[in-house]
Design a protein around this motif. Structure first.
Motif, PDB file in Angstrom:
ATOM      1  N   GLU A  94      34.178  72.538  55.685  1.00 29.41           N
ATOM      2  CA  GLU A  94      33.278  71.864  54.681  1.00 29.41           C
ATOM      3  C   GLU A  94      33.849  70.170  54.716  1.00 29.41           C
ATOM      4  N   ASN A 129      26.381  65.285  53.646  1.00 32.39           N
ATOM      5  CA  ASN A 129      27.494  64.873  52.754  1.00 32.39           C
ATOM      6  C   ASN A 129      28.506  64.302  52.446  1.00 32.39           C
ATOM      7  N   SER A 132      28.554  61.896  48.638  1.00 31.02           N
ATOM      8  CA  SER A 132      28.943  63.446  47.816  1.00 31.02           C
ATOM      9  C   SER A 132      30.698  63.244  48.321  1.00 31.02           C
ATOM     10  N   SER A 133      31.019  63.143  48.912  1.00 38.05           N
ATOM     11  CA  SER A 133      32.308  62.934  49.195  1.00 38.05           C
ATOM     12  C   SER A 133      33.462  62.277  49.106  1.00 38.05           C
TER      13      SER A 133
END
Length: 152
Positions: A94, A129, A132-133
């Motif tokens: 992820e 993503n 939001s990382s």
């Protein structure tokens, strides 16, 4: 009292320098323009204690193929780098930065090497993503800029 101020300044400087190492590696990777740059970068990664320095070193190892003539040596560098990237990704599936680096590698490799099947998956993952990382905003900006160059 003066000693405490000096100690506090030295401590702050060492913490800032450690954080800078990550950003130095991240941005230096994108500025590699010669074999000498590449060798210096790899050396810096080897002396870093940042957990992703080995990942960047692996990607840089793949780039060593640009500077050798032997197809066997080129393939050796490719294989070494690919194995390390995939191992890091398996342990961190992820991680936006890992996916981004794999995408950059896949985008710049010849298709006949067969290392391009995850390009669309990685492109979508990074796009969805990135914001939001926990990556620094200036690095996120660089990633967005580089994402525009993807051939997928």
């Amino acid at each position: 009292m003066k000693y405490w101020i000096v100690f506090a300044l030295l401590f702050h400087w060492s913490v800032s320098e450690a954080a800078g190492t990550e950003m130095q590696i991240r941005f230096a990777f994108h500025r590699i323009a010669s074999e000498n740059d590449l060798n210096v970068f790899i050396s810096n990664c080897e002396s870093s204690d940042w957990n992703k320095a080995d990942l960047y070193k692996s990607v840089a190892t793949m780039r060593k193929a640009e500077y050798v003539l032997s197809p066997l040596k080129k393939f050796e560098y490719f294989k070494l780098g690919k194995e390390a990237i995939e191992a890091f990704l398996k342990a961190n599936p992820e991680d936006v930065e890992v996916r981004y680096l794999r995408l950059m590698v896949q985008n710049n490799l010849p298709k006949f090497l067969g290392y391009s099947s995850q390009m669309e998956e990685d492109r979508l993952f990074v796009t969805r993503n990135l914001e939001s990382s926990n990556l620094p905003l200036d690095f996120q900006s660089l990633i967005r800029q580089n994402m525009k160059t993807i051939k997928a």
